[in-house]
Each structure stands twice: as C-alpha cells, then as structure tokens.
Scaffold this active site. Structure first.
Site, PDB file in Angstrom:
ATOM      1  N   ASN A  74       0.845  -1.195   0.000  1.00 18.35           N
ATOM      2  CA  ASN A  74       0.000   0.000   0.000  1.00 18.35           C
ATOM      3  C   ASN A  74       0.878   1.242   0.000  1.00 18.35           C
ATOM      4  OD1 ASN A  74       0.639   0.662   2.837  1.00 18.35           O
ATOM      5  ND2 ASN A  74      -0.410  -1.280   3.206  1.00 18.35           N
TER       6      ASN A  74
ATOM      7  N   ASP B 290      -3.813  -6.282   4.283  1.00 20.50           N
ATOM      8  CA  ASP B 290      -4.894  -7.090   4.860  1.00 20.50           C
ATOM      9  C   ASP B 290      -4.814  -8.559   4.452  1.00 20.50           C
ATOM     10  OD1 ASP B 290      -6.294  -5.112   6.341  1.00 20.50           O
ATOM     11  OD2 ASP B 290      -6.831  -4.187   4.429  1.00 20.50           O
TER      12      ASP B 290
ATOM     13  N   LYS C 198       8.170 -17.316 -10.953  1.00 21.42           N
ATOM     14  CA  LYS C 198       7.337 -16.229 -11.480  1.00 21.42           C
ATOM     15  C   LYS C 198       6.083 -16.802 -12.134  1.00 21.42           C
ATOM     16  CE  LYS C 198       7.470 -12.489 -14.776  1.00 21.42           C
ATOM     17  NZ  LYS C 198       8.089 -11.960 -15.964  1.00 21.42           N
TER      18      LYS C 198
ATOM     19  N   PRO D  67      -2.892 -12.033   9.886  1.00 26.72           N
ATOM     20  CA  PRO D  67      -3.209 -11.906  11.319  1.00 26.72           C
ATOM     21  C   PRO D  67      -3.311 -10.437  11.679  1.00 26.72           C
ATOM     22  CG  PRO D  67      -0.901 -12.499  11.008  1.00 26.72           C
ATOM     23  CD  PRO D  67      -1.553 -12.588   9.662  1.00 26.72           C
ATOM     24  N   ASP D  68      -4.196 -10.109  12.611  1.00 20.83           N
ATOM     25  CA  ASP D  68      -4.335  -8.710  13.049  1.00 20.83           C
ATOM     26  C   ASP D  68      -3.447  -8.492  14.276  1.00 20.83           C
ATOM     27  OD1 ASP D  68      -5.308  -6.265  14.275  1.00 20.83           O
ATOM     28  OD2 ASP D  68      -6.891  -6.382  12.762  1.00 20.83           O
ATOM     29  N   ILE D  69      -2.393  -7.737  14.087  1.00 19.44           N
ATOM     30  CA  ILE D  69      -1.393  -7.546  15.151  1.00 19.44           C
ATOM     31  C   ILE D  69      -1.999  -6.753  16.305  1.00 19.44           C
ATOM     32  CG2 ILE D  69       0.899  -6.558  15.646  1.00 19.44           C
ATOM     33  CD1 ILE D  69       1.167  -6.910  12.401  1.00 19.44           C
TER      34      ILE D  69
ATOM     35  N   PHE E 212      -4.396   2.735  14.827  1.00 21.86           N
ATOM     36  CA  PHE E 212      -4.755   3.777  13.868  1.00 21.86           C
ATOM     37  C   PHE E 212      -5.956   3.284  13.064  1.00 21.86           C
ATOM     38  CE2 PHE E 212      -1.900   7.417  13.310  1.00 21.86           C
ATOM     39  CZ  PHE E 212      -1.016   7.166  14.342  1.00 21.86           C
TER      40      PHE E 212
ATOM     41  N   LYS F 299     -11.302  -4.304  17.874  1.00 23.03           N
ATOM     42  CA  LYS F 299      -9.912  -4.724  18.093  1.00 23.03           C
ATOM     43  C   LYS F 299      -9.552  -4.763  19.573  1.00 23.03           C
ATOM     44  CE  LYS F 299      -8.486  -3.475  13.576  1.00 23.03           C
ATOM     45  NZ  LYS F 299      -7.462  -3.892  12.640  1.00 23.03           N
TER      46      LYS F 299
HETATM   47  O1  C5P Z   1      -8.414  -3.073  10.158  1.00 19.63           O
HETATM   48  P1  C5P Z   1      -7.550  -1.928   9.816  1.00 19.63           P
HETATM   49  O2  C5P Z   1      -6.386  -2.249   8.937  1.00 19.63           O
HETATM   50  O3  C5P Z   1      -8.270  -0.714   9.304  1.00 19.63           O
HETATM   51  O4  C5P Z   1      -6.956  -1.466  11.241  1.00 19.63           O
HETATM   52  C1  C5P Z   1      -6.015  -0.469  11.377  1.00 19.63           C
HETATM   53  C2  C5P Z   1      -5.246  -0.666  12.657  1.00 19.63           C
HETATM   54  O5  C5P Z   1      -4.985  -2.030  12.894  1.00 19.63           O
HETATM   55  C3  C5P Z   1      -3.875  -0.027  12.573  1.00 19.63           C
HETATM   56  O6  C5P Z   1      -3.501   0.354  13.882  1.00 19.63           O
HETATM   57  C4  C5P Z   1      -3.000  -1.162  12.068  1.00 19.63           C
HETATM   58  O7  C5P Z   1      -1.641  -0.984  12.428  1.00 19.63           O
HETATM   59  C5  C5P Z   1      -3.611  -2.348  12.756  1.00 19.63           C
HETATM   60  N1  C5P Z   1      -3.544  -3.598  11.998  1.00 19.63           N
HETATM   61  C6  C5P Z   1      -2.745  -4.609  12.483  1.00 19.63           C
HETATM   62  N2  C5P Z   1      -2.695  -5.805  11.789  1.00 19.63           N
HETATM   63  C7  C5P Z   1      -3.427  -5.994  10.683  1.00 19.63           C
HETATM   64  C8  C5P Z   1      -4.237  -4.967  10.198  1.00 19.63           C
HETATM   65  C9  C5P Z   1      -4.254  -3.774  10.873  1.00 19.63           C
HETATM   66  O8  C5P Z   1      -2.062  -4.423  13.489  1.00 19.63           O
HETATM   67  N3  C5P Z   1      -3.359  -7.145  10.058  1.00 19.63           N
END
Ligand code: C5P
Length: 409
Positions: A214, A282, A292, A308-310, A328, A346
């Site tokens: 991104n 995402d 390739k 995974p969502d950190i 954020f 979250k």
């Molecule tokens: O779900 P979204 O990407 O909009 O969420 C944004 C927040 O979640 C940011 O603080 C980003 O650093 C964190 N995030 C994360 N891991 C992910 C996706 C987002 O820590 N896989």
C-alpha cells in the site's frame, strides 16, 4: 575541549570533504565540540590548517606520528569523545569499516572506538547503489551504526541520483537529537518505559518478484517512535520496507510481511505501550509461488487469505497485555463511525483516526489530521506535522500513565 558534547569527526576523501569546514562551524554553533581526523585522501580536498583554525584543536592524520602518539595515542583518540562521526563517508571507508580493516589512523580509530558511530555517506550514485556498498551498509546497520542520508541530487561528477552527502543542518540536527536523547533517556518522563511501535507498509509476496502493498511511507510511525524515545522510553520500531533511514537511538527491527511483523511484535513483549501505526496489508497469498507466475488468459485471479491482526492480537492478550494499546484507523469515508467500530472490535484503548483519501495527502505527506478516540472521548486535533502528532501523542501517553496507574482512559 571543555564539558560540552564532543564529536570526533573523521573526514574521508570525497569531494564533500570541503563541506567539513561548514560542518564544524554548524556543530560548534549548536554547542558541540569537534576534533578532526583527516585521511590522506581527504587532505587533498581540505587542509589541516583550516580544520585546526575552526576546530581549535590539533588535526590528527598519521597513525605513526611520534608527536601525536605521544600527546594523544590513537586508542585514547577513539575513546576521548562522545560520538564518532564519519562525514563524508566514502564507499572506500564504508567498505573498510564493514570488514574491520585498519590501515590508517581513521580506520584504526574506528576499529578501536567503544563510542557510538554515525556516518554520512557521500559518493557517486552508482557507487552507492552497487551491491557491495549496499551489503556493507547493511552490515554497519546491523552493527548499530547509524546512517544519515545520502540524499538525491546532482553530483559533482554531473550525474544525478542518490549519493549526495546530507546537508550540514541535517547532520547537525541528527547529532543534536542524538545527544538530546541520551539526556532524556536518563531524565525523560517515559524513562524506564518500554514502547513498541509498528510502522510502514508490509509487502506480501505474490511470487518471487511481485508483491501486494500500500501507499504507507512510514513517516507517522517513525515520528511517533522518535517522540516517545525523546521522552526517554526504551523504544523498538518494527518497520516494513520504507525509504526512511533508521533513527539514531531507536532499536529498529526490519520486517517484510504481516506475519513477520506479528512475530517481531510478540518477541518484544512484555512492553508498557504498543502503538500499531503500520499499514499492514490485509491479505497475503493463499499459496506460495517459488517461480514467477506466467501470464495465461485475460483474467487472472489471486486467492488471498486474511493476515493476522497484530493490533487485535496484542490488545486481546490475557497475559502480558501492555498497559496501553493504541491503533490507527486509516479511512476514506465515515471516519468516526468506522474508527469507533474498530476501537471496539480490536479491543485497543485508543484509536487515532485519519482520513487517507487522495485529497488529504496523508499517505506520503508530512502532515496529518487526527481524530483521537478513546472509550469515553473524542478529540479533534488540528492539522499538524507528523512530528507534532508524535509529540502530542507522547504527551497524552505521559498524562495517561500519570493519572491512571492501572486504569483505562
Ligand atoms: O483493520 P484496519 O487495517 O483498518 O486497522 C487499522 C489498525 O490495525 C492499525 O492500527 C493497524 O496498524 C492495525 N492492523 C494490524 N494488523 C493488521 C491490520 C491492521 O495491526 N493485520
């Protein structure tokens, strides 16, 4: 030299050596004392006499000078300073530093010193981008040596590109920041606190040469890490690929993918505060491709799985959950609504919401506008530089830790 901060300036033999006279003046202006070592090649660009006049000290040049060794041996020279600065740092001296070659006074001093080292590279664009220079730079970075620049621009040889030494003011500001940090580490309001900041984009490989990413520049996360470190926090910055050099005094972990960022973050816990400023991709590829992918047909679909969502993982930890977990929300529409949902979903304590639509120029820009959201309040911050947002957030964190020893805002 008196009791002000002292820098041992090693001047190596590039055209930018002529700027060392102005550099000494600038460092003196901001209260830093300078003593110089001049390599033989550098003495073709700048004379010891001018350096002595400006630094008001002996200029050291010769490893085997009986008089110099008598008054200030090379080991003493390497220790009798607060910081060693190599400016300009040529490709040659960088290569010698990387290998530990000590064949003159400058390189022997660099090998003998137990002080922090900062370098300001200066060379032709192709020399800078050459694999061996880049390899040497990554060795130095791993060793904890900080790099200022180089910058893009026209070079003395007429070519254009990355390789110009950073300007004198930038070098001065970096050193000033370095010394300020050293002091705040001992006295700052976040002294003794451990902070982890995630920053930048992640790259998710599609195949060995393509990836999903991104527009994140990493500027906001870096600014937050710097602001927290300036308040004395022991700061780790976990960053995806960016163009920003590692800030001095911060422990920087470089990662590429979301999974690596998560692992790196978990490895840093326990921590008092975690700020997730990264724009994590995402999705990643469901299957890994070691070769390739070839073009076949007009439409090509990628099968993706969610990363995974950190932020959610750290905020949801039963054991070792940090006191404060901050996320954020980068949105292009319904900013407040989407950010408030995110805070809940979250499980973090605060969300800093920002509008990242194209018109806002937040991604990649120097400014940002934040809506600060906690469980019971929403604040609208004015448009501020990313640095100022980092400082404002640091002030909020300090106030929170003071008011709510264990509670939540
Ligand atoms: O779900 P979204 O990407 O909009 O969420 C944004 C927040 O979640 C940011 O603080 C980003 O650093 C964190 N995030 C994360 N891991 C992910 C996706 C987002 O820590 N896989």
């Amino acid at each position: 030299m008196d009791n002000k901060q002292r820098v041992l300036l090693i001047i190596s033999g590039g055209i930018a050596a002529y700027k060392s006279l102005d550099l000494i003046r600038e460092l003196n202006r901001i209260g830093i004392g300078v003593r110089c070592i001049l390599t033989e090649n550098a003495s073709k660009f700048v004379t010891p006499l001018s350096l002595t006049a400006l630094s008001k000290d002996t200029v050291y040049q010769d490893l085997f000078s009986i008089s110099d060794e008598n008054t200030m041996g090379h080991i003493q020279l390497s220790r009798n300073t607060d910081l060693v600065l190599v400016a300009p740092a040529t490709a040659n001296i960088i290569a010698k530093m990387s290998c530990g070659i000590a064949d003159d006074l400058a390189t022997t001093t660099l090998l003998a010193t137990d002080k922090p080292v900062i370098i300001a590279p200066s060379m032709n664009v192709r020399m800078w981008s050459h694999a061996s220079t880049q390899n040497n730079i990554s060795v130095l970075l791993k060793r904890g040596i900080k790099i200022i620049g180089p910058e893009n621009g026209e070079m003395a040889c007429g070519e254009f590109g990355l390789g110009r030494m950073s300007n004198i003011e930038k070098i001065g500001a970096t050193l000033n920041n370095f010394f300020k940090t050293k002091t705040t580490k001992a006295t700052g309001k976040l002294k003794g606190r451990k902070v982890v900041v995630t920053s930048g984009p992640t790259h998710e490989a599609i195949d060995p040469i393509r990836y999903i990413t991104n527009q994140s520049s990493g500027k906001q996360g870096f600014a937050i890490a710097r602001a927290l470190q300036e308040q004395g926090a022991s700061t780790t910055l976990i960053t995806g690929p960016t163009q920003i050099p590692d800030p001095p005094g911060i422990y920087v972990k470089h990662i590429t993918t979301a999974e690596e960022m998560l692992q790196s973050c978990l490895d840093c816990l326990p921590a008092d505060i975690v700020v997730c400023a990264a724009a994590v991709a995402d999705w990643r590829m469901k299957n890994k491709y070691s070769e390739k992918i070839k073009k076949e047909g007009e439409i090509f679909s990628l099968e993706l799985v969610e990363n995974p969502d950190i932020l959610a993982t750290v905020a949801g930890m039963k054991k070792n959950r940090p006191n404060l977990v901050i996320g954020f929300a980068a949105e292009t529409q319904n900013l407040l609504k989407n950010a408030s949902i995110k805070l809940d979903k979250k499980g973090c304590d605060w969300i800093l919401a920002n509008n990242v639509s194209k018109e806002s120029e937040v991604f990649g820009g120097d400014n940002n506008q934040i809506k600060f959201i906690s469980k019971n309040k929403i604040e609208e911050w004015p448009v501020l530089s990313k640095e100022a947002i980092g400082e404002k957030l640091a002030t909020r964190i300090i106030a929170f830790l003071k008011d709510n020893k264990n509670g939540k805002d």
